[in-house]
Design a protein around this motif. Structure first.
Motif, PDB file in Angstrom:
ATOM      1  N   ASP A 133      58.539  66.370 -62.639  1.00 44.48           N
ATOM      2  CA  ASP A 133      58.744  67.463 -61.727  1.00 44.48           C
ATOM      3  C   ASP A 133      60.316  67.259 -60.878  1.00 44.48           C
ATOM      4  OD1 ASP A 133      58.648  69.577 -60.261  1.00 44.48           O
ATOM      5  OD2 ASP A 133      56.674  68.882 -59.151  1.00 44.48           O
ATOM      6  N   PHE A 134      61.020  68.215 -60.985  1.00 45.66           N
ATOM      7  CA  PHE A 134      62.307  67.923 -60.184  1.00 45.66           C
ATOM      8  C   PHE A 134      62.364  68.826 -58.899  1.00 45.66           C
ATOM      9  CE2 PHE A 134      63.066  66.978 -64.566  1.00 45.66           C
ATOM     10  CZ  PHE A 134      63.991  66.081 -64.580  1.00 45.66           C
ATOM     11  N   THR A 135      61.009  69.379 -58.870  1.00 47.53           N
ATOM     12  CA  THR A 135      60.953  70.577 -57.680  1.00 47.53           C
ATOM     13  C   THR A 135      61.515  70.047 -56.502  1.00 47.53           C
ATOM     14  OG1 THR A 135      59.458  71.644 -59.014  1.00 47.53           O
ATOM     15  CG2 THR A 135      59.873  72.670 -57.100  1.00 47.53           C
ATOM     16  N   GLY A 136      62.443  70.611 -55.795  1.00 52.15           N
ATOM     17  CA  GLY A 136      62.909  70.114 -54.209  1.00 52.15           C
ATOM     18  C   GLY A 136      63.141  68.795 -54.068  1.00 52.15           C
ATOM     19  N   LYS A 137      63.690  68.191 -55.192  1.00 50.76           N
ATOM     20  CA  LYS A 137      63.913  66.454 -55.043  1.00 50.76           C
ATOM     21  C   LYS A 137      65.473  66.532 -55.058  1.00 50.76           C
ATOM     22  CE  LYS A 137      59.782  64.983 -57.167  1.00 50.76           C
ATOM     23  NZ  LYS A 137      58.948  64.634 -58.321  1.00 50.76           N
ATOM     24  N   ARG A 138      65.950  65.497 -54.357  1.00 48.95           N
ATOM     25  CA  ARG A 138      67.464  65.034 -54.326  1.00 48.95           C
ATOM     26  C   ARG A 138      67.366  63.920 -55.606  1.00 48.95           C
ATOM     27  NH1 ARG A 138      66.638  61.873 -48.907  1.00 48.95           N
ATOM     28  NH2 ARG A 138      64.981  61.307 -50.052  1.00 48.95           N
ATOM     29  N   VAL A 139      68.272  64.441 -56.552  1.00 49.63           N
ATOM     30  CA  VAL A 139      68.198  63.728 -57.683  1.00 49.63           C
ATOM     31  C   VAL A 139      69.967  63.293 -58.055  1.00 49.63           C
ATOM     32  CG1 VAL A 139      67.945  64.047 -60.386  1.00 49.63           C
ATOM     33  CG2 VAL A 139      66.503  65.145 -58.775  1.00 49.63           C
ATOM     34  N   ALA A 140      69.608  62.175 -58.547  1.00 52.20           N
ATOM     35  CA  ALA A 140      71.241  61.382 -59.114  1.00 52.20           C
ATOM     36  C   ALA A 140      70.836  61.363 -60.534  1.00 52.20           C
ATOM     37  CB  ALA A 140      71.320  60.194 -58.462  1.00 52.20           C
ATOM     38  N   VAL A 141      72.226  61.877 -61.160  1.00 52.60           N
ATOM     39  CA  VAL A 141      72.196  61.450 -62.551  1.00 52.60           C
ATOM     40  C   VAL A 141      73.309  60.635 -62.691  1.00 52.60           C
ATOM     41  CG1 VAL A 141      72.656  62.700 -64.721  1.00 52.60           C
ATOM     42  CG2 VAL A 141      71.230  63.551 -63.239  1.00 52.60           C
ATOM     43  N   ILE A 142      73.234  59.685 -63.293  1.00 55.77           N
ATOM     44  CA  ILE A 142      74.308  58.612 -63.800  1.00 55.77           C
ATOM     45  C   ILE A 142      74.681  58.790 -65.237  1.00 55.77           C
ATOM     46  CG2 ILE A 142      75.215  56.118 -63.548  1.00 55.77           C
ATOM     47  CD1 ILE A 142      73.075  55.526 -61.345  1.00 55.77           C
ATOM     48  N   GLY A 143      75.855  59.075 -65.508  1.00 55.18           N
ATOM     49  CA  GLY A 143      76.507  59.389 -67.109  1.00 55.18           C
ATOM     50  C   GLY A 143      76.449  60.720 -67.353  1.00 55.18           C
ATOM     51  N   GLY A 188      68.322  54.677 -52.208  1.00 52.72           N
ATOM     52  CA  GLY A 188      69.538  55.583 -52.801  1.00 52.72           C
ATOM     53  C   GLY A 188      70.622  54.578 -53.657  1.00 52.72           C
ATOM     54  N   ILE A 189      71.780  55.346 -53.688  1.00 47.59           N
ATOM     55  CA  ILE A 189      72.817  54.645 -54.376  1.00 47.59           C
ATOM     56  C   ILE A 189      74.180  54.486 -53.450  1.00 47.59           C
ATOM     57  CG2 ILE A 189      74.606  55.078 -56.272  1.00 47.59           C
ATOM     58  CD1 ILE A 189      72.368  56.672 -57.721  1.00 47.59           C
ATOM     59  N   GLU A 190      74.562  53.388 -53.218  1.00 51.35           N
ATOM     60  CA  GLU A 190      75.728  52.911 -52.473  1.00 51.35           C
ATOM     61  C   GLU A 190      76.852  52.963 -53.410  1.00 51.35           C
ATOM     62  OE1 GLU A 190      75.060  49.652 -49.897  1.00 51.35           O
ATOM     63  OE2 GLU A 190      77.200  49.481 -49.453  1.00 51.35           O
ATOM     64  N   THR A 191      77.861  53.533 -53.009  1.00 49.58           N
ATOM     65  CA  THR A 191      79.261  53.418 -53.615  1.00 49.58           C
ATOM     66  C   THR A 191      79.894  52.813 -52.538  1.00 49.58           C
ATOM     67  OG1 THR A 191      80.035  55.649 -53.120  1.00 49.58           O
ATOM     68  CG2 THR A 191      78.739  55.636 -55.123  1.00 49.58           C
ATOM     69  N   ASP A 250      65.489  61.060 -54.072  1.00 54.46           N
ATOM     70  CA  ASP A 250      64.125  60.990 -54.360  1.00 54.46           C
ATOM     71  C   ASP A 250      63.957  60.329 -55.966  1.00 54.46           C
ATOM     72  OD1 ASP A 250      63.100  62.095 -52.091  1.00 54.46           O
ATOM     73  OD2 ASP A 250      63.958  63.924 -52.861  1.00 54.46           O
ATOM     74  N   MET A 251      65.045  60.417 -56.904  1.00 55.30           N
ATOM     75  CA  MET A 251      64.891  60.353 -58.281  1.00 55.30           C
ATOM     76  C   MET A 251      66.432  59.824 -58.507  1.00 55.30           C
ATOM     77  SD  MET A 251      64.132  62.736 -61.352  1.00 55.30           S
ATOM     78  CE  MET A 251      62.638  63.451 -60.889  1.00 55.30           C
ATOM     79  N   ILE A 252      66.383  58.813 -59.642  1.00 54.71           N
ATOM     80  CA  ILE A 252      67.626  58.438 -60.387  1.00 54.71           C
ATOM     81  C   ILE A 252      67.537  58.750 -61.796  1.00 54.71           C
ATOM     82  CG2 ILE A 252      69.354  56.649 -60.701  1.00 54.71           C
ATOM     83  CD1 ILE A 252      68.599  55.370 -57.979  1.00 54.71           C
ATOM     84  N   VAL A 253      68.082  59.356 -62.307  1.00 52.91           N
ATOM     85  CA  VAL A 253      68.253  59.320 -63.862  1.00 52.91           C
ATOM     86  C   VAL A 253      69.531  58.782 -64.371  1.00 52.91           C
ATOM     87  CG1 VAL A 253      68.327  61.117 -65.705  1.00 52.91           C
ATOM     88  CG2 VAL A 253      67.353  61.756 -63.955  1.00 52.91           C
ATOM     89  N   TRP A 254      69.056  57.735 -65.209  1.00 54.19           N
ATOM     90  CA  TRP A 254      70.210  56.787 -65.945  1.00 54.19           C
ATOM     91  C   TRP A 254      70.464  57.572 -67.274  1.00 54.19           C
ATOM     92  CZ3 TRP A 254      72.191  53.012 -63.079  1.00 54.19           C
ATOM     93  CH2 TRP A 254      71.468  52.412 -62.075  1.00 54.19           C
ATOM     94  N   ALA A 255      71.372  58.118 -67.506  1.00 54.79           N
ATOM     95  CA  ALA A 255      71.862  58.764 -68.798  1.00 54.79           C
ATOM     96  C   ALA A 255      73.176  57.827 -69.350  1.00 54.79           C
ATOM     97  CB  ALA A 255      72.337  60.245 -68.374  1.00 54.79           C
ATOM     98  N   THR A 256      72.933  56.572 -69.266  1.00 52.90           N
ATOM     99  CA  THR A 256      73.906  55.540 -69.395  1.00 52.90           C
ATOM    100  C   THR A 256      74.170  55.094 -70.797  1.00 52.90           C
ATOM    101  OG1 THR A 256      72.266  54.082 -68.501  1.00 52.90           O
ATOM    102  CG2 THR A 256      74.345  54.865 -66.979  1.00 52.90           C
ATOM    103  N   GLY A 257      73.511  55.724 -71.861  1.00 52.38           N
ATOM    104  CA  GLY A 257      73.597  55.230 -73.181  1.00 52.38           C
ATOM    105  C   GLY A 257      72.887  54.398 -73.997  1.00 52.38           C
TER     106      GLY A 257
END
Ligand code: NA7
Length: 499
Positions: free
Chosen positions: A133-143, A320-323, A331-338
């Motif tokens: 469920d993605f509803t209302g979430k702060r989402v990061a997608v990497i890749g 979260g993610i620190e750059t 709230d969610m991290i999606v690794w689309a990193t292959g």
């Protein structure tokens, strides 16, 4: 059931080769009784199709799931393989066939703190079968490879915010998907044999008609009109039906890129964001993704991009993610990193050949194969759909290899032998071909097709650069020459010669 199409079940996971060219084509009856709904089917339909195939051919009784192979060892004296799995299963067999796939070992970058994140965390290639469920979430997608750019537009409306961590932008062009009409369904069925013929004779295993002109045969106006046609064409035709010199003539390629950059600037309203999305490599140096509404997503005020080449990730924290630009909470991290392409799965199964030689050692400097399906020192071991196997429509190449292997096994049996192993000269010739022809491929070392996405992996071309007609020709030659490229032997003979 379904392998890749079981695990890659993230929202909008989808074929980008035409459905009816990507399924099995060994059975006209199967082709007739499955009506694909869309030119480019989505994951749920693909998973249903694969289950249908398993049931139609009564295969389920032969399949044991959940058995992760931990070792497979060749025993010279009995000419058998012993394969062990983590669930305690042990099988002795004359042949070992690892159809483990090229994109099946998901890759997670070694980012400090990755495991410490307390929110939800997913990899596109290991997506859960329970709803996310993605509803209302702060989402990061990497890749932003093929998987990331399919997922991003699919979730943007549901999330509270979507932050895309992009290392390299890609040349994304429209997939141009649509439902298959009843007339098209009828045509597909009527033309099964001619479809197979076209696929067998095309370089990459696609139906698209190749173009008959080079880029500079046309005026600039004609070229841009043609590029517009390409932009509106389905999937991979941007590669297979583009100007014939598109992948070899740098000026032609650069002008096509200029056209696509203009498209991106036309779609993305914020000029700064548009510039972030425009790649600085040539088309097809990396595997191009095909998209639906990808660039449009960046007009959604909830969606933003972090350019990792400017501000790299320092660490993942609990929140979260620190750059180098600071911490952003999610709230969610999606690794689309292959994936660890080509060799990843084969090298982690504990495969040992003659004299206990680990495959890992034999391939320490990159894969050495014959026809992308066998290698020396590992008799009776085949890996269809492995490294050097394909370049283009994977299932078509995989089908050729399976047919070759099936016929080879029958030949070995019918001629009173029990082992088959490629000869040194044949293997060397094939590998020379791969390494020398690789330079003619549009893919460059920035592509995962060279393994460069995996730190420490040898940089080697992992596809079959010769194309499908050449592969079919070489396979036919082996059969016509009574498998002279292979060493066939009998265990009784081996015992006598040892004595
Ligand atoms: P890809 O195409 O390998 O894409 C992976 C993406 O992840 C790509 O954008 C990478 O950037 C990015 N990546 C990888 N490692 C990192 C690190 N360490 N930090 C940040 N970003 C990273 O995999 P996909 O799953 O999208 O597609 C695989 C195939 O599946 C596809 O080609 C189709 O055949 C189906 P990079 O480009 O390396 O800079």
């Amino acid at each position: 059931m379904g392998g890749t199409w079981y695990w890659n079940r993230y929202p909008e996971a989808r074929f980008d080769s035409e459905s009816y060219t990507y399924g099995y084509l060994f059975s006209k009856e199967l082709f007739d009784d499955w009506e694909w709904q869309e030119h480019f089917a989505g994951q749920p339909e693909i998973e249903r199709y694969l289950n249908h195939v398993v049931d139609r051919f009564d295969l389920r009784r032969h399949i044991q799931t959940g058995a992760r192979v931990t070792s497979a060892v060749w025993d010279e004296s009995s000419a058998t393989w012993t394969t062990r799995a983590a669930d305690g299963t042990e099988v002795r067999s004359q042949y070992l066939i690892a159809a483990t796939g090229v994109l099946s070992l998901p890759f997670f970058p070694n980012v400090p703190g990755r495991e410490t994140f307390k929110g939800e965390s997913y990899h596109t290639g290991l997506w859960p079968s329970t709803p996310v469920d993605f509803t209302g979430k702060r989402v990061a997608v990497i890749g932003t490879g093929s998987s990331g750019v399919q997922l991003i537009p699919a979730i943007a409306d549901d999330v509270a915010s979507l932050t895309v961590y992009q290392r390299t932008p890609n040349w994304c062009t429209p997939l141009n998907n649509r439902p298959i009409t009843p007339e098209e369904q009828a045509d597909l069925r009527a033309n099964f044999e001619s479809i197979r013929h076209t696929l067998n004779t095309s370089q990459g295993g696609f139906l698209h008609t190749p173009h008959d002109r080079t880029a500079f045969d046309d005026s600039k106006e004609q070229r841009w009109a043609f590029f517009e046609k390409m932009w509106n064409s389905p999937g991979f035709s941007k590669l297979s039906s583009n100007y014939t010199d598109m992948m070899t003539n740098v000026a032609a390629n650069e002008e096509w890129c200029e056209f696509m950059a203009e498209k991106i600037r036309g779609i993305v309203k914020d000029p700064e964001t548009a510039e972030k999305l425009i790649p600085d490599h040539r088309y097809a140096q990396k595997r191009p993704p095909f998209v639906t509404g990808y660039y449009e997503t960046f007009n959604n005020p909830k969606v933003s991009i972090v350019e990792l080449k400017k501000t790299p990730i320092v660490q993942v924290t609990e929140t979260g993610i620190e750059t180098t630009a600071g911490l952003q909470e999610f709230d969610m991290i999606v690794w689309a990193t292959g994936f660890d392409f080509g060799t990843g799965t084969l090298l982690r199964m504990g495969i040992r050949g003659k004299g206990g030689l680990p495959l890992r050692e034999y391939w320490a400097d990159g894969p050495i194969t014959y026809l992308g399906l066998q290698c020396r020192n590992f008799p009776n071991f085949f890996f269809p759909g492995g490294p050097h196997g394909a370049a283009g429509n994977n299932p078509r190449y995989g089908g050729d290899q399976v047919e070759f292997i099936t016929n080879a096994i029958v030949y070995v049996r019918d001629h009173g032998h029990d082992t088959i192993e490629v000869r040194e000269a044949a293997e060397a010739e094939w590998n020379d071909m791969v390494n020398t022809t690789a330079a003619m491929s549009p893919f460059s070392e920035i592509s995962y097709f060279y393994g460069t996405n995996i730190p420490g992996k040898p940089v080697r071309f992992l596809l079959n650069p010769a194309g499908r007609p050449k592969l079919l020709e070489m396979m036919a030659e082996v059969v016509a020459n009574d498998y002279r490229a292979m060493e066939l032997s009998r265990s009784s003979e081996r015992a006598t010669s040892t004595a």
